[in-house]
Design a protein around this motif. Structure first.
Motif, PDB file in Angstrom:
ATOM      1  N   UNK A   1      -1.339   0.113  11.234  1.00 17.58           N
ATOM      2  CA  UNK A   1      -1.980  -0.918  10.419  1.00 17.58           C
ATOM      3  C   UNK A   1      -2.142  -2.208  11.221  1.00 17.58           C
ATOM      4  N   UNK A   2      -1.114  -2.557  11.966  1.00 12.94           N
ATOM      5  CA  UNK A   2      -1.164  -3.763  12.789  1.00 12.94           C
ATOM      6  C   UNK A   2      -2.250  -3.643  13.851  1.00 12.94           C
ATOM      7  N   UNK A   3      -2.264  -2.509  14.537  1.00 14.42           N
ATOM      8  CA  UNK A   3      -3.258  -2.308  15.596  1.00 14.42           C
ATOM      9  C   UNK A   3      -4.671  -2.324  15.017  1.00 14.42           C
ATOM     10  N   UNK A   4      -4.832  -1.718  13.862  1.00 14.17           N
ATOM     11  CA  UNK A   4      -6.148  -1.709  13.237  1.00 14.17           C
ATOM     12  C   UNK A   4      -6.567  -3.099  12.795  1.00 14.17           C
ATOM     13  N   UNK A   5      -5.599  -3.828  12.269  1.00 15.24           N
ATOM     14  CA  UNK A   5      -5.876  -5.185  11.804  1.00 15.24           C
ATOM     15  C   UNK A   5      -6.263  -6.078  12.979  1.00 15.24           C
ATOM     16  N   UNK A   6      -5.591  -5.865  14.117  1.00 13.15           N
ATOM     17  CA  UNK A   6      -5.872  -6.687  15.304  1.00 13.15           C
ATOM     18  C   UNK A   6      -7.100  -6.182  16.056  1.00 13.15           C
ATOM     19  N   UNK A   7      -7.735  -5.158  15.517  1.00 20.99           N
ATOM     20  CA  UNK A   7      -8.918  -4.561  16.131  1.00 20.99           C
ATOM     21  C   UNK A   7      -8.653  -4.034  17.537  1.00 20.99           C
ATOM     22  N   UNK A   8      -7.466  -3.467  17.738  1.00 18.37           N
ATOM     23  CA  UNK A   8      -7.208  -2.751  18.991  1.00 18.37           C
ATOM     24  C   UNK A   8      -8.120  -1.537  19.043  1.00 18.37           C
TER      25      UNK A   8
ATOM     26  N   UNK B   1     -11.372   2.538  -0.172  1.00 20.66           N
ATOM     27  CA  UNK B   1     -10.381   1.482   0.101  1.00 20.66           C
ATOM     28  C   UNK B   1      -9.269   1.435  -0.944  1.00 20.66           C
ATOM     29  N   UNK B   2      -9.617   1.702  -2.202  1.00 17.66           N
ATOM     30  CA  UNK B   2      -8.567   1.673  -3.225  1.00 17.66           C
ATOM     31  C   UNK B   2      -7.490   2.713  -2.937  1.00 17.66           C
ATOM     32  N   UNK B   3      -7.900   3.962  -2.733  1.00 16.99           N
ATOM     33  CA  UNK B   3      -6.885   5.008  -2.588  1.00 16.99           C
ATOM     34  C   UNK B   3      -6.228   4.967  -1.207  1.00 16.99           C
ATOM     35  N   UNK B   4      -7.029   4.727  -0.193  1.00 22.18           N
ATOM     36  CA  UNK B   4      -6.527   4.854   1.175  1.00 22.18           C
ATOM     37  C   UNK B   4      -5.829   3.587   1.655  1.00 22.18           C
ATOM     38  N   UNK B   5      -6.419   2.447   1.350  1.00 23.58           N
ATOM     39  CA  UNK B   5      -5.931   1.209   1.959  1.00 23.58           C
ATOM     40  C   UNK B   5      -5.008   0.431   1.032  1.00 23.58           C
TER      41      UNK B   5
ATOM     42  N   UNK C   1      -2.207   7.173  12.520  1.00 27.85           N
ATOM     43  CA  UNK C   1      -3.644   7.231  12.297  1.00 27.85           C
ATOM     44  C   UNK C   1      -4.022   6.692  10.918  1.00 27.85           C
ATOM     45  N   UNK C   2      -3.216   7.024   9.913  1.00 30.46           N
ATOM     46  CA  UNK C   2      -3.495   6.516   8.563  1.00 30.46           C
ATOM     47  C   UNK C   2      -3.409   4.990   8.544  1.00 30.46           C
ATOM     48  N   UNK C   3      -2.468   4.444   9.279  1.00 31.32           N
ATOM     49  CA  UNK C   3      -2.353   2.993   9.343  1.00 31.32           C
ATOM     50  C   UNK C   3      -3.597   2.370   9.955  1.00 31.32           C
ATOM     51  N   UNK C   4      -4.046   2.941  11.057  1.00 30.12           N
ATOM     52  CA  UNK C   4      -5.273   2.469  11.694  1.00 30.12           C
ATOM     53  C   UNK C   4      -6.439   2.521  10.717  1.00 30.12           C
ATOM     54  N   UNK C   5      -6.528   3.663  10.044  1.00 38.99           N
ATOM     55  CA  UNK C   5      -7.643   3.905   9.140  1.00 38.99           C
ATOM     56  C   UNK C   5      -7.606   2.934   7.964  1.00 38.99           C
ATOM     57  N   UNK C   6      -6.423   2.766   7.390  1.00 33.27           N
ATOM     58  CA  UNK C   6      -6.300   1.893   6.228  1.00 33.27           C
ATOM     59  C   UNK C   6      -6.698   0.462   6.590  1.00 33.27           C
ATOM     60  N   UNK C   7      -6.208  -0.011   7.734  1.00 28.83           N
ATOM     61  CA  UNK C   7      -6.524  -1.384   8.134  1.00 28.83           C
ATOM     62  C   UNK C   7      -8.018  -1.546   8.394  1.00 28.83           C
ATOM     63  N   UNK C   8      -8.598  -0.547   9.061  1.00 25.39           N
ATOM     64  CA  UNK C   8     -10.035  -0.648   9.357  1.00 25.39           C
ATOM     65  C   UNK C   8     -10.865  -0.577   8.095  1.00 25.39           C
ATOM     66  N   UNK C   9     -10.472   0.314   7.203  1.00 24.88           N
ATOM     67  CA  UNK C   9     -11.170   0.425   5.927  1.00 24.88           C
ATOM     68  C   UNK C   9     -11.130  -0.888   5.160  1.00 24.88           C
ATOM     69  N   UNK C  10      -9.965  -1.490   5.161  1.00 21.66           N
ATOM     70  CA  UNK C  10      -9.789  -2.734   4.435  1.00 21.66           C
ATOM     71  C   UNK C  10     -10.692  -3.818   5.023  1.00 21.66           C
ATOM     72  N   UNK C  11     -10.787  -3.845   6.343  1.00 20.18           N
ATOM     73  CA  UNK C  11     -11.597  -4.868   7.004  1.00 20.18           C
ATOM     74  C   UNK C  11     -13.085  -4.650   6.751  1.00 20.18           C
ATOM     75  N   UNK C  12     -13.486  -3.373   6.678  1.00 21.09           N
ATOM     76  CA  UNK C  12     -14.909  -3.089   6.504  1.00 21.09           C
ATOM     77  C   UNK C  12     -15.358  -3.275   5.057  1.00 21.09           C
ATOM     78  N   UNK C  13     -14.391  -3.377   4.160  1.00 25.00           N
ATOM     79  CA  UNK C  13     -14.716  -3.390   2.746  1.00 25.00           C
ATOM     80  C   UNK C  13     -15.376  -4.697   2.337  1.00 25.00           C
TER      81      UNK C  13
ATOM     82  N   UNK D   1     -10.215   9.566  12.335  1.00 25.82           N
ATOM     83  CA  UNK D   1      -9.117  10.194  11.633  1.00 25.82           C
ATOM     84  C   UNK D   1      -9.579  11.399  10.840  1.00 25.82           C
ATOM     85  N   UNK D   2      -9.135  11.464   9.615  1.00 28.25           N
ATOM     86  CA  UNK D   2      -9.428  12.612   8.793  1.00 28.25           C
ATOM     87  C   UNK D   2     -10.904  12.660   8.430  1.00 28.25           C
ATOM     88  N   UNK D   3     -11.276  13.795   7.866  1.00 28.29           N
ATOM     89  CA  UNK D   3     -12.696  14.136   7.742  1.00 28.29           C
ATOM     90  C   UNK D   3     -13.531  13.245   6.842  1.00 28.29           C
ATOM     91  N   UNK D   4     -13.731  12.001   7.175  1.00 29.40           N
ATOM     92  CA  UNK D   4     -14.559  11.227   6.258  1.00 29.40           C
ATOM     93  C   UNK D   4     -16.039  11.328   6.595  1.00 29.40           C
TER      94      UNK D   4
END
Ligand code: AMP
Ligand code: AMP
Ligand code: AMP
Ligand code: NA
Ligand code: NA
Ligand code: NA
Lengths: 327, 101, 327, 101, 101, 327
Positions: free
Chosen positions: F25-32, F300-304, F219-231, E52-55
């Motif tokens: 977010x759903x797709x990211x959470x399900x690890x699609x 994760x705080x700001x994005x997810x 894309x933000x949904x994907x990113x937020x879900x993935x970020x949350x999972x990696x946290x 996604x965005x530039x991380x």
């Protein structure tokens, strides 16, 4: 008359596309980290070429492929092929450039810039001046001959690629992506005609094309400013050439176009083509064909000097002169 | 783990020469290679940066193979680099399944 | 009747999308250096899937989710799951392909091609033939079952991935990006309905969708021609299969669709789905699931033979037969 | 500059195996790695090129670590490569702050 | 083929430091380098992935040069890495046209 | 009244953009394996900023640059600069975060999120509530001061970059691409005015903008879900802050905006800006300025957490309260 020309020139300066170019140049000059991802920039340039070719073809179909196209096409071919000889002579006379670099630079000025053409067409559209669809085909025809001229000029001297590496060269020259896409899209437009145009008009024209042009010019502004900053001092001669040659070339083009009896819009566009310099297809060919030529000379000249000059000063100026000539 | 000694070439080269280099690698006896795109660089021919339209098309070709194959490619590169920009570095690596190189 | 079918077939050949495919194929064949940046191509394919799914969902909402969807969906699932068994039998009978490669190839033909579907839908729209929004859902449903079938066919024989590496496989199969985006966008369209469609119609349809399809097909043409050139000689059997299977599969699909009483447009689309072969989702799954299968066989077959065949010949042909059957 | 000797692995592998390889690197004791995307290549499984839609997803994983960690990963890779395409090359490098590897 | 021994630095560094590192390479005597963009990685500062965005803006800088030049850059990097994420690996390579490095 | 607020909140939940965020977010959470190519995502975010800036400038030109802009701009600057001090105090009081990480986190919450702003503006447009073009300029002004505040807060303590590496920092902070593009596009819109807007309206607004927002939010949904999972497990305090701070900040912003006499739409947008947290410009600056701060906390705080919270709950809520206050 003069009034309306100056008005158009003023309006040109405030067109979003020009302002986005200025924004890019400013940001690049200030060393902002703003950048357009490179694949996006490449895609934008493909999109612009597709649109220009397609619209040209569809319009040529609508108005019929006339003798005009043949005549203008022949003129364009001649210009693109002959201009490098003249440019080479001038560049060498001014001194400072070795034979190979001068030949490579000359090739850039014989060839054309797609985006300068697009900006010119938008300028005419905004000014309500008609032009022929087939000018897109002329644009495509003028891309390549200058490269061949430069190869002839450079000869088999020090700078040219040796025999073993030349095999791939002709393909690069004749089948470079820009020319193929421009000419190909022209034929797609020609074949699919009004029915195709009806489906695609909102894609190849209107706000979307305008917007893409803005984004691309933003990138060009960034690039031009960065190129200028990275450049080791260019000789004054090179700078003078980059700003004076477009004027000379446009003047010759206007006279020739007038003699051929082209319409006002076509005259302007032809002058713009003659004045513009390549910065995509020709540099790629030169890296292959004349590897010893100094890219630190020809890229800043065409991209960072001639391109903005034509965009801001040249387009309204050539059109103004065309108006005077066309009376 | 028994590793077999091979040569690894890191070849920095312009995109237009890629097809020819790959043909040469095949001829020289390399059974594989991988190509990566650079984003900027500098060298004897000046600095470049991949920005905007297609100006920079620098490639890194990594090819792992036998010493003789490497020598053959180095000879080709020596002639090539006389005309064109580019650089090659040779190093020693160990590989599994040595017959595949 | 025949006249109007032939007219539509002729018009199809001159549609910009088809012509851009031809342009790409020509440029690829001539080894031009024209390329669409890969991230642009991937983004275009995501965009096309989003549009198809969303429009399908919104239209399904407008016309109500009928029993038709259930029936057609079930038929699609059955086709996608069963076709690989038939295809595998034929491929093995013809000889020349090992068990694993035949299974992987069969999976491609059981699954579907999103872009062939899009081209078919545009063909119908241009011909003024209505079809149901829920066919997009059927498209999504038909992506995956063929992969499962191929895994069953290949069994735990030589070519299949061993136990340790299978964990990630099911996720890839069931949650591959294409299926998730198609089905997800369908639900977004369904939930946001007319209000959502009103906001997005200029994005998911009209000139923008058409233009993106043109650009994508240009890339597909380039890819198909390059794939064909890189291919080590394919056996005549494989070539025959790539061209004959779509006909057989479309015929079976038309009969089944007729029996189910689908509308003319839906019949055509269902035949197109059955005739089309996957070249994105299935190859990715096969690289993981059946690594010993030869991608040098299934990719050129589906991408460089079946895809253009359906695009140029198949779509108007299946529609013509559907017209005859629907009378 | 006192450099500590470590092993560097250059692993060419398909994208779908990346997550599993990374898990394996962690288990084996690697404290870091970096991943790059290739654009084309060739090997025993034929040539590929990243064009258009997502066909090529070759990755280069560079992992620097202790010899024992490298051995453990090599053992895993040996089994993996029996089924899937890919190649690994091992070389000797020197690093600063050796405790971080 | 007579190859000359040189040092090769593989420097993993964040994008924001690139300009400064390049200036340092030039000062230290490197006549060239090449830069590549990573797509994911892990290290003492955690894992990152370019999505996604530039991380993620991790860069691999490959620089081949003389041993003294390498030492100078290693000294600079030592200080830099005290504050910022990153890693460097040094290896021995052979090059043609040794005067160009 | 309450009814219409709840209706708008409900409609917001069914807006395509929100649904695409949920899909991501759903797709990211399900690890699609669904992913938007990163250059496409970056280009989308540049496009959104260009549109927001340009539309804001053109609208500001149309309605005249009033004292309102000066007042709101000053308020925004003050908020962005002062909020980090308050946020830092709260974060430190709650415990669990070291000084540097708390300062970096505070900078994120003082700064703003462009996409939250865009979603808020679309929400208002769909609800038929007018707002001023110059709010885009306020958005741009609020990007940067929070970074300066964080540098002051962190002081020259352990976490800050040492002198030698600071030279490049000021450029990054003051000339970061996002701010330059937002402010620059605002001026382009201002200068080219109605004529420019006429040319570009179909590019910067309408379905195309909506569609790009959908794709970006996917894309933000994907990113937020993935970020949350990696946290690695976030402390409850951090989670509480990420959800409660936006409420506090929006409340303060609404009161201040009310005191200043802003219109209903502007009040809502200002509250949204205050409540939103940066996830592009500020993280980039923090990597450089406060390298010892833990990105595993602030991203994760700001994005997810804060981003989805504002998108789904915050926007309609702040607007609802603004409606009550504005009576
Ligand atoms: N010493 C070096 N280390 C790494 N890459 C280099 C080096 N020298 C040159 N290169 C790469 O090779 C390209 C061509 O080199 P040159 O012919 O020296 O201009 C440069 O633009 C760099 O990308
Ligand atoms: N000798 C080699 N040198 C560098 N890269 C290689 C080599 N062999 C294989 N590769 C890379 O690893 C991939 C898979 O290798 P293979 O399993 O041999 O097909 C290839 O497509 C190349 O990208
Ligand atoms: N052992 C390693 N091997 C390869 N790359 C590494 C290694 N350690 C760190 N890196 C790369 O350098 C970046 C910063 O490292 P660090 O400062 O350890 O977090 C990581 O995100 C990786 O991309
Ligand atoms: Na010219
Ligand atoms: Na099928
Ligand atoms: Na804020």
């Amino acid at each position: 008359m003069l009034d309306s020309i100056l008005n158009a020139a003023g309006a040109n300066l405030l067109a979003p596309a020009i302002l986005f170019f200025a924004l890019g140049a400013l940001a690049g000059w200030a060393k902002s980290d703003l950048t357009i991802p490179d694949q996006a920039a490449k895609t934008l340039s493909l999109y612009l070429m597709l649109c220009i070719g397609f619209k040209g073809g569809a319009e040529a179909r609508a108005s019929g492929l006339s003798a005009d196209l043949l005549a203008t096409g022949a003129l364009g071919l001649a210009f693109s092929f002959l201009a490098p000889f003249a440019a080479f002579a001038v560049l060498r006379a001014m001194g400072g450039l070795d034979r190979t670099t001068a030949a490579a630079t000359a090739a850039h000025y014989g060839s054309v810039s797609v985006v300068t053409f697009a900006a010119g067409a938008e300028f005419l559209r905004a000014s309500g001046v008609a032009f022929s669809g087939h000018m897109a085909a002329v644009l495509a025809l003028m891309e390549t001959p200058a490269i061949l001229a430069a190869l002839l000029i450079a000869g088999s001297g020090g700078g040219a690629a040796s025999r073993t590496h030349r095999s791939a060269l002709w393909r690069e020259v004749l089948l470079n992506g820009a020319a193929v896409l421009l000419i190909g899209s022209f034929f797609v437009g020609l074949l699919s005609g009004a029915a195709g145009m009806e489906r695609l008009s909102g894609f190849v024209g209107g706000a979307m094309f305008q917007g893409a042009l803005c984004l691309f010019l933003l990138d060009m502004g960034l690039l031009a400013a960065r190129r200028l900053a990275e450049t080791r001092a260019l000789r004054p001669g090179a700078i003078a050439f980059a700003l004076a040659w477009p004027l000379l070339s446009a003047a010759a083009a206007l006279l020739a176009a007038r003699a051929l009896g082209l319409s006002l819009g076509d005259m302007t566009l032809f002058a713009i083509l003659a004045a513009s310099a390549s910065y995509i297809a020709v540099p790629a060919a030169m890296r292959m064909a004349l590897p010893k030529a100094d890219a630190g000379v020809y890229i800043p000249m065409s991209l960072a000097m001639t391109f903005p000059f034509n965009l801001v000063v040249g387009i309204p100026l050539y059109h103004g002169v065309a108006v005077l000539l066309a009376r | 783990m028994d590793l077999v000694a091979r040569k690894k070439l890191d070849i920095f080269i312009e995109g237009h020469a890629l097809a020819r280099l790959e043909a040469e690698l095949g001829r020289a006896g390399f059974k594989g290679w991988s190509v990566f795109a650079g984003i900027e660089g500098a060298g004897a021919h000046g600095a470049w940066r991949q920005t905007g339209i297609a100006e920079g098309d620098a490639r890194l070709v990594i090819a792992i193979g036998a010493a003789e194959a490497a020598d053959a490619v180095l000879a080709w590169l020596e002639a090539y680099f006389r005309e064109y920009p580019g650089v090659v570095a040779v190093s020693d690596v160990g590989v599994m399944r040595g017959d595949r190189f």
